[in-house]
Design a protein around this motif. Sequence first.
Motif, PDB file in Angstrom:
ATOM      1  N   PRO A 114      -7.939  -0.166  14.317  1.00 37.87           N
ATOM      2  CA  PRO A 114      -6.577  -0.740  14.391  1.00 37.87           C
ATOM      3  C   PRO A 114      -6.386  -1.935  13.468  1.00 37.87           C
ATOM      4  O   PRO A 114      -5.299  -2.144  12.917  1.00 37.87           O
ATOM      5  N   LEU A 115      -7.439  -2.724  13.284  1.00 35.44           N
ATOM      6  CA  LEU A 115      -7.332  -3.925  12.459  1.00 35.44           C
ATOM      7  C   LEU A 115      -7.087  -3.581  10.994  1.00 35.44           C
ATOM      8  O   LEU A 115      -6.529  -4.389  10.246  1.00 35.44           O
ATOM      9  N   ASN A 116      -7.480  -2.356  10.590  1.00 35.30           N
ATOM     10  CA  ASN A 116      -7.282  -1.952   9.193  1.00 35.30           C
ATOM     11  C   ASN A 116      -5.796  -1.874   8.855  1.00 35.30           C
ATOM     12  O   ASN A 116      -5.373  -2.195   7.738  1.00 35.30           O
ATOM     13  N   SER A 140      -4.022  -3.950   5.935  1.00 36.54           N
ATOM     14  CA  SER A 140      -3.344  -3.255   4.827  1.00 36.54           C
ATOM     15  C   SER A 140      -1.952  -3.807   4.581  1.00 36.54           C
ATOM     16  O   SER A 140      -1.428  -3.699   3.458  1.00 36.54           O
ATOM     17  N   ASN A 141      -1.315  -4.380   5.620  1.00 43.50           N
ATOM     18  CA  ASN A 141       0.030  -4.930   5.464  1.00 43.50           C
ATOM     19  C   ASN A 141       0.041  -6.315   4.824  1.00 43.50           C
ATOM     20  O   ASN A 141       1.114  -6.840   4.504  1.00 43.50           O
ATOM     21  N   LEU A 142      -1.120  -6.904   4.664  1.00 39.63           N
ATOM     22  CA  LEU A 142      -1.193  -8.222   4.038  1.00 39.63           C
ATOM     23  C   LEU A 142      -0.945  -8.105   2.543  1.00 39.63           C
ATOM     24  O   LEU A 142      -1.249  -7.069   1.930  1.00 39.63           O
ATOM     25  N   PRO A 143      -0.406  -9.141   1.901  1.00 40.02           N
ATOM     26  CA  PRO A 143      -0.260  -9.113   0.436  1.00 40.02           C
ATOM     27  C   PRO A 143      -1.636  -9.113  -0.235  1.00 40.02           C
ATOM     28  O   PRO A 143      -2.650  -9.469   0.366  1.00 40.02           O
ATOM     29  N   LEU A 144      -1.645  -8.689  -1.487  1.00 41.47           N
ATOM     30  CA  LEU A 144      -2.900  -8.570  -2.233  1.00 41.47           C
ATOM     31  C   LEU A 144      -3.684  -9.879  -2.245  1.00 41.47           C
ATOM     32  O   LEU A 144      -4.904  -9.894  -2.056  1.00 41.47           O
ATOM     33  N   GLU A 145      -2.944 -11.001  -2.453  1.00 38.12           N
ATOM     34  CA  GLU A 145      -3.627 -12.292  -2.514  1.00 38.12           C
ATOM     35  C   GLU A 145      -4.352 -12.616  -1.207  1.00 38.12           C
ATOM     36  O   GLU A 145      -5.467 -13.153  -1.220  1.00 38.12           O
ATOM     37  N   ALA A 146      -3.733 -12.298  -0.091  1.00 38.05           N
ATOM     38  CA  ALA A 146      -4.335 -12.589   1.213  1.00 38.05           C
ATOM     39  C   ALA A 146      -5.586 -11.753   1.426  1.00 38.05           C
ATOM     40  O   ALA A 146      -6.602 -12.239   1.935  1.00 38.05           O
ATOM     41  N   MET A 162     -11.090  -2.164   1.214  1.00 42.26           N
ATOM     42  CA  MET A 162     -10.546  -2.385  -0.122  1.00 42.26           C
ATOM     43  C   MET A 162     -10.734  -1.142  -0.987  1.00 42.26           C
ATOM     44  O   MET A 162      -9.804  -0.708  -1.684  1.00 42.26           O
ATOM     45  N   LEU A 163     -11.933  -0.530  -0.951  1.00 47.28           N
ATOM     46  CA  LEU A 163     -12.201   0.663  -1.750  1.00 47.28           C
ATOM     47  C   LEU A 163     -11.343   1.834  -1.277  1.00 47.28           C
ATOM     48  O   LEU A 163     -10.847   2.623  -2.101  1.00 47.28           O
ATOM     49  N   ASN A 172       3.481  -6.455  -8.135  1.00 47.27           N
ATOM     50  CA  ASN A 172       4.379  -7.001  -7.124  1.00 47.27           C
ATOM     51  C   ASN A 172       3.783  -8.189  -6.366  1.00 47.27           C
ATOM     52  O   ASN A 172       4.367  -8.680  -5.401  1.00 47.27           O
ATOM     53  N   SER A 173       2.630  -8.644  -6.820  1.00 47.95           N
ATOM     54  CA  SER A 173       1.987  -9.776  -6.144  1.00 47.95           C
ATOM     55  C   SER A 173       2.667 -11.089  -6.498  1.00 47.95           C
ATOM     56  O   SER A 173       3.272 -11.225  -7.569  1.00 47.95           O
TER      57      SER A 173
END
Length: 457
Positions: free
Chosen positions: A283-285, A289-295, A355-356, A371-372
């Motif tokens: 569930p944590l994935n 996944s909804n976090l921005p790339l920087e986060a 990430m992979l 879009n970051s």
Amino acid sequence: MKKWIWLITLAIILVASFSVLELGKDYFGKSYLDTIDFDNDLSFFENSLIALELDPLDAEDVGAVTQEQIEEYRTRYGTLSEQIQSIQNQYTTDIEEATANGNSSVEKILTEERDTKIEAIRSNFADDNIVKEKIIAERKNGLEKTIQELNRQKLSFKEDYDYFVYNLIDLDTGKTFEKGELTNNPYFKKEYTPGNPLSMDSEYFYGSEVQSTEFELPLSDANFEGIIQIDRKLLSESFNGSLFDHFIFTKYMLYVMAGLAVGGIVLLLTKLPFNRVWFTDLPLNGKWSNLPLEARLFLLVLTVFLALPYGSGKFINTLQYSWSDNMLRYGSSLVWQFILAIAFIALAIIQVIWMLNFYKDWQHLEHDIKNSSLFNSFKTASQAFLKKSIGIQMLILLFVVFTWGMGTMAMVFVREVIIIWIPTTLFIGIPVLLFTMNRFGYLNILMRIRLKWQTAV
């Protein structure tokens, strides 16, 4: 359940592998006798043995007095005229005061005392032998203090290095020195021959903490043949025995780490093949996944930083450098560091898998980069150089502000910097700041005019 066993096993493999790769070269196939600690210990013992037991300093070892040393002693406090003038200045006020008060007896005593000192100074410059005798007396006094200090060190030396036994013969005098009984199967043995004798090769003992003289104390030139041994039982019971015990413990722990790494690899290859779904269905994935790339990148870098230097690195440092005779306290600290290292590395592994999996499609990665917030910030910043003069002015302003701030901080710690800081501020900092603000003022006026025009339209 399998996924957690797989994750913990992989984390253990990595922590164990890091430990073996970092420390294995210093422990595998080696004994405590191969360590730098022992080399330093043996060298210290050899030199201490000569300096404190076999050929100690003699109060008469004052050495030769050279003409250069005589001249240095004479002029230590200045030239002849300077020293005489200094003595006269010291007594002038007191003698004048005694004369003004009519105290002739005090005046006479002070005058005689002054003249005696002046005469002593004159004799120093007139006769080399007088100076030579003073230097020798000074050296003897310093030697006596040094010998007293060395005698105090001798007590702790005998206690700390009681595990050494030896049988040595002075090659010059034939005198024999013995301590303990030599055995046929010692833990350590070193033989000295006339061709490779035991001799003093370090001036450590005559360093500032011991030397009380103005001249360099002579090293012993005595040479000894014979045998030095170490009794293993006495070593374990000695002051330095903890170093021996720590080496053995660390060596066995590294063997355990190597076994864990090999066993873990075999387990993963045979019983626990990797299944990506174990972790992508967590569930944590979805939240990750909804976090921005920087986060996502920040969390991964932070976890890796905690996993390597703080987690695994802290465990390795605890294993290599920390030691306590209280095995319960030391063992619990080591186990805790090991658990922390596994936890941090496990978190890093999970994020790498996510990430992979998330960016298995490179177009997805390209889309997220474009879009970051970071990419858009660079894109917006590049607009400052559409008109190069404005962009250059902005860079100059930032550079001046940065340098100005660094100069202000430096002035707090090094007061002399104010000599450079004040003129730089007056002739560079303030003019550049005013010029740049003036240009931005023009830009602000133009923007206001444009806004009025748009409103009128």
